[in-house]
Design a protein around this motif. Structure first.
Motif, PDB file in Angstrom:
ATOM      1  N   SER A   2       0.834  -1.194   0.000  1.00 10.61           N
ATOM      2  CA  SER A   2       0.000   0.000   0.000  1.00 10.61           C
ATOM      3  C   SER A   2       0.874   1.251   0.000  1.00 10.61           C
ATOM      4  O   SER A   2       2.087   1.177   0.092  1.00 10.61           O
ATOM      5  N   ASP A   3       0.229   2.385  -0.094  1.00  5.76           N
ATOM      6  CA  ASP A   3       0.953   3.651  -0.060  1.00  5.76           C
ATOM      7  C   ASP A   3       1.008   4.217   1.359  1.00  5.76           C
ATOM      8  O   ASP A   3       1.171   5.406   1.553  1.00  5.76           O
ATOM      9  N   TYR A   5       2.523   5.094   5.062  1.00  9.47           N
ATOM     10  CA  TYR A   5       3.839   5.432   5.586  1.00  9.47           C
ATOM     11  C   TYR A   5       3.687   6.133   6.929  1.00  9.47           C
ATOM     12  O   TYR A   5       2.601   6.580   7.302  1.00  9.47           O
ATOM     13  N   PRO A  18      -3.921   3.602   3.849  1.00  8.03           N
ATOM     14  CA  PRO A  18      -4.449   3.301   2.512  1.00  8.03           C
ATOM     15  C   PRO A  18      -5.847   3.885   2.330  1.00  8.03           C
ATOM     16  O   PRO A  18      -6.663   3.875   3.256  1.00  8.03           O
TER      17      PRO A  18
END
Length: 129
Positions: A2-3, A5, A18
């Motif tokens: 997923s993106d 962070y 996400p």
């Protein structure tokens, strides 16, 4: 992957989750000093405060966040004099284990340098591809 962070600076963390995910949030402590973790979002939808103390991963609270993209967390602890002081942070993840994802932020209040005095966990599942 997923993106998601985490970016930490001082006692604050910027967390990206996400899009559209249902995320489980858990706060645990490993300190006799009271720990406070505050979660907020830009739009004000998330406004949570978790406070607790105790050893052996004592659960200070948990919740579920759905659909939020960006969350901010601050970590503080109460010193012996009762004054709130900023914790020091480290982070890990996101870790992808099959469809399970885990991201962790850990806080240290300076008494032993083990970075487990306050633990903030984000976990979610991604669909199989």
């Amino acid at each position: 992957m997923s993106d998601a962070y985490v970016f930490v600076k001082g006692n604050a963390a910027e967390i990206s989750l996400p899009d559209g995910a249902t995320v489980n949030v858990k706060v645990k402590t490993n300190s006799s000093s009271p720990q406070t973790v505050k979660l907020t979002s830009k739009d004000g939808e998330v406004d949570q405060v978790f406070t607790g103390s105790g050893e052996r991963n004592a659960v200070a609270g948990q919740t579920t966040i759905t659909g939020q993209r960006q969350i901010f967390a601050t970590f503080e602890y109460s010193a012996a004099d009762g004054q709130a002081s900023p914790g020091k942070l480290n982070s890990g993840g996101p870790y992808e284990i099959g469809t399970y994802n885990l991201m962790v932020i850990v806080g240290e209040n300076g008494d032993d340098a083990d970075y487990n005095d306050a633990i903030l966990e984000f976990s979610w599942h991604t669909p199989k591809k």
